[in-house]
Design a protein around this motif. Structure first.
Motif, PDB file in Angstrom:
ATOM      1  N   LYS A  58       0.833  -1.191   0.000  1.00  0.00           N
ATOM      2  CA  LYS A  58       0.000   0.000   0.000  1.00  0.00           C
ATOM      3  C   LYS A  58       0.873   1.248   0.000  1.00  0.00           C
ATOM      4  O   LYS A  58       1.974   1.246   0.538  1.00  0.00           O
ATOM      5  N   LYS A  60       1.858   4.697   1.404  1.00  0.00           N
ATOM      6  CA  LYS A  60       1.792   5.136   2.792  1.00  0.00           C
ATOM      7  C   LYS A  60       1.885   6.654   2.953  1.00  0.00           C
ATOM      8  O   LYS A  60       1.835   7.146   4.083  1.00  0.00           O
ATOM      9  N   SER A  61       2.041   7.382   1.879  1.00  0.00           N
ATOM     10  CA  SER A  61       2.143   8.833   2.000  1.00  0.00           C
ATOM     11  C   SER A  61       1.795   9.486   0.667  1.00  0.00           C
ATOM     12  O   SER A  61       1.872   8.851  -0.388  1.00  0.00           O
ATOM     13  N   ARG A 134      10.300   3.610   6.235  1.00  0.00           N
ATOM     14  CA  ARG A 134       9.115   2.811   6.567  1.00  0.00           C
ATOM     15  C   ARG A 134       7.946   3.160   5.655  1.00  0.00           C
ATOM     16  O   ARG A 134       7.071   2.321   5.421  1.00  0.00           O
ATOM     17  N   GLU A 135       7.916   4.374   5.147  1.00  0.00           N
ATOM     18  CA  GLU A 135       6.857   4.782   4.220  1.00  0.00           C
ATOM     19  C   GLU A 135       7.198   4.445   2.773  1.00  0.00           C
ATOM     20  O   GLU A 135       6.494   4.868   1.853  1.00  0.00           O
ATOM     21  N   ASP A 136       8.270   3.670   2.561  1.00  0.00           N
ATOM     22  CA  ASP A 136       8.656   3.166   1.226  1.00  0.00           C
ATOM     23  C   ASP A 136       8.927   4.293   0.237  1.00  0.00           C
ATOM     24  O   ASP A 136       8.434   4.285  -0.899  1.00  0.00           O
ATOM     25  N   SER A 587      -2.433   3.394   2.729  1.00  0.00           N
ATOM     26  CA  SER A 587      -2.338   3.320   4.184  1.00  0.00           C
ATOM     27  C   SER A 587      -1.711   4.622   4.669  1.00  0.00           C
ATOM     28  O   SER A 587      -0.548   4.672   5.062  1.00  0.00           O
ATOM     29  N   LEU A 588      -2.514   5.685   4.605  1.00  0.00           N
ATOM     30  CA  LEU A 588      -2.007   7.024   4.868  1.00  0.00           C
ATOM     31  C   LEU A 588      -1.991   7.293   6.367  1.00  0.00           C
ATOM     32  O   LEU A 588      -3.010   7.141   7.047  1.00  0.00           O
ATOM     33  N   GLY A 589      -0.835   7.734   6.856  1.00  0.00           N
ATOM     34  CA  GLY A 589      -0.693   7.978   8.277  1.00  0.00           C
ATOM     35  C   GLY A 589      -0.870   9.427   8.670  1.00  0.00           C
ATOM     36  O   GLY A 589      -1.549   9.732   9.652  1.00  0.00           O
TER      37      GLY A 589
END
Length: 634
Positions: A58, A60-61, A134-136, A587-589
């Protein structure tokens, strides 16, 4: 009269823009021939989030970061980084290109392990870097117009392709908690020699790796040095040694086809299956609608126009019964006409852009060319917005021509600019390089006020000059009472049901387009996209005509807004699919990433609503005029 100084201002702006633009690029027309020993420039671009290699990965940002963001502590060239000239579309899409400290010479230093620099990373910045790993996040380089890529394999087709960008670090397996930073790059440059002594770069591959151990000694580029990886300590300061190794490899790929390795179409069978399925559905739909309308309407017209009128035939029913109401002035006709004008402008922009893309004018090496052409087309097609808005407003009985011309020029740009401005503020607060610079924002406003708005005024002037379309039947002075309509013909129900078919014809291509926008994947299947756009337009027009016919048969004559909303019903499904895409592929943080995605999704749904709504209204207006022109009214 239209003041001439507005035209002079537009001409001056166009001339200034053309003088600042680079030469137009056609694929295969401008190769750079290198000689042995010639310097090869490596440029760095912004870091972008990418999909990880494993299944069910996914995004992530939604934020981009400058390569020379102080938090990364990458090696800087002597004299500091210098920004490179970029197109308007490239800037809007977040490109921030700078020179680099890498020293690459054609066919020299082959397989030589070299130290780029040694950098000290404080504990706070180590935490920043680990969060980005970690956010690839991926590093993006450019060399001779080609993006640096990793060699990957498509698990479905088995094809080998170049995936643009390469990983900032490794957070898989044992490094999930404390990721490893990639501080060594194996650079493989593929070249082709068209003639002796001349060389052209046709491929740029990078294999990043993490080399731990003592960071103050000379680098060891052997595979044994990768046994210990570099993990940044978030409690103390860290020393990082960046190194690289260049390998020159001859390739049989000619320069003209060097982009074929990058422009990989994931699972082309899905594209074909979706397209064939959509074509079959739309053909069945068109046939069904044609048969219904042809048989029903022809029978009704023959009945109403019968020479030997009996007592039973003289009583009107169905759509014939509302012939004196069907062209009554709709409520809020000014807003409707403005939406129609803006939708026509967007339709023209999309059509011309797709034609340029199909003809190969939008070369992938000319970064941001797609967005640039769309901006230019939108700017110069302001006259289309003014003309369609003014003509439709006059045809619906509108009289406030100045107010219509004003809103046609400012309504949509104001909404879009306000949303982009708010999103830009979020990007600035997050320190992202995706924030549009003030100078670029000023340029966009200048394009709007200096070119698009005056052209919209010109279009409104000529639309008013041509006047309204003559209605085929008269409007009764007293409105007719409207009976209750079935639930499926209510505004919300008809819009939702009608929007399913156009959305169903496009949702597969929509997935790939959204992956290109949000997952940093190249999309170059413009042939599929153009055919899909044609199918969607035809489906939208057909469904809008069908629902309007049912509406008139139910003696509901307020069809103007219904036709627009029915045509634009696919926008609801686009919005719903965007939320589904968020749940399954994102999978946005951070709060900024969530707001950015929702903002871009709302703009995408708005544009779809305007385009399909305009197609539905214009098709329905044509059908209604043809329908009531064919009958004889006493």
């Amino acid at each position: 009269m239209i003041p001439k100084h507005g035209c002079y201002l537009a001409s001056a702006l166009v001339a200034s823009l053309l003088s600042c633009a680079d030469a137009f690029y056609l694929p295969g027309a401008a190769p750079h021939d290198y000689r042995a020993g010639e310097q090869v420039q490596l440029f760095v671009n912004a870091l972008t989030p990418m999909l990880a290699a494993h299944d069910n990965a996914k995004i992530k940002s939604m934020l981009n970061y400058d390569y020379y963001n102080p938090g990364f502590h990458f090696c800087e060239p002597e004299g500091g980084p210098k920004s490179q000239g970029e197109s308007l579309g490239s800037i809007l899409f977040g490109d921030r290109i700078f020179n680099s400290a890498y020293n690459i010479v054609m066919l020299q230093d082959n397989t030589t392990c070299r130290t780029l620099c040694t950098s000290e990373v404080p504990a706070e910045d180590a935490k920043f870097i680990n969060e980005r790993i970690r956010e690839d996040y991926a590093i993006n380089w450019l060399l001779d117009g080609l993006p640096a890529a990793e060699l990957k394999r498509d698990n479905r087709t088995g094809d080998i392709f170049f995936d643009m960008g390469f990983n900032l670090g490794d957070d898989e397996g044992e490094y999930a908690e404390m990721p490893a930073l990639n501080n060594h790059y194996d650079i493989v440059l593929e070249y082709h020699s068209p003639q002796p002594g001349l060389y052209r770069i046709v491929g740029v591959l990078v294999w990043p790796s993490s080399h731990g151990g003592d960071q103050t000694t000379a680098p060891d580029c052997s595979s044994s040095s990768q046994n210990v990886k570099l993990v940044l300590n978030e409690e103390t300061s860290n020393v990082v040694r960046y190194s690289y190794q260049v390998t020159w490899r001859e390739s049989a790929t000619p320069w003209a086809t060097r982009w074929d390795n990058y422009l990989h179409i994931f699972d082309p069978q899905i594209h074909w299956f979706s397209l064939v399925n959509s074509v079959v559905v739309v053909l069945c739909l068109v046939f069904m609608v044609s048969m219904i309308l042809l048989r029903a309407v022809s029978r009704d017209i023959s009945r109403y126009n019968a020479i030997d009128l009996s007592e039973d035939v003289q009583e009107d029913w169905g759509w014939k019964l509302v012939h004196g109401e069907v062209f009554r002035i709709p409520p809020n006709s000014l807003i409707l006409s403005v939406l129609i004008g803006n939708g026509a402008q967007l339709c023209a922009m999309v059509g011309v852009t797709l034609v340029f893309a199909l003809l190969g004018f939008l070369s992938p090496s000319n970064r941001g060319s797609l967005a640039t052409v769309m901006m230019i087309c939108w700017t110069f097609f302001g006259s289309i917005s003014g003309y369609f808005s003014s003509r439709s407003y006059a045809s619906m009985g509108g009289t406030e021509k100045r107010k219509q011309a004003f809103f046609a020029a400012v309504l949509l740009p104001t909404i879009v600019f306000a949303v982009i401005f708010l999103l830009n503020m979020l990007l600035l607060t997050a320190g992202s390089s995706g924030a549009v610079p003030f100078g670029t924002m000023a340029t966009i406003v200048l394009l709007w006020f200096g070119i698009s708005a005056p052209l919209s005024a010109v279009g409104s002037y000529y639309g008013s000059k041509h006047g309204a379309l003559q209605n085929p039947v008269r409007v009764n002075p007293i409105p007719r009472q409207i009976p209750p309509v079935p639930w499926y013909l209510r505004t919300w129900a008809s819009a939702l049901f009608a929007g399913i078919l156009p959305f169903g014809a496009a949702f597969v291509e929509l997935y790939f387009v959204m992956s290109s926008l949000f997952a940093s994947r190249a999309y170059y299947a413009f042939g599929f996209l153009a055919l899909t756009a044609g199918v969607v337009g035809l489906t939208t027009a057909t469904v809008s005509i069908l629902f309007t016919y049912f509406l008139l048969c139910a003696e509901e004559y307020r069809w103007h807004w219904r036709a627009f909303l029915t045509g634009g019903g696919s926008a609801f499904w686009v919005l719903a699919y965007g939320l589904f895409y968020w749940a399954n592929r994102l999978s946005l943080g951070s709060f900024q990433s969530k707001c950015l995605y929702l903002g871009y999704l709302m703009l995408l749904a708005l544009f779809d609503f305007l385009v399909t709504g305009t197609i539905g209204f214009l098709a329905t207006y044509w059908a209604v005029r043809r329908l009531y022109t064919s009958i004889r009214v006493d």
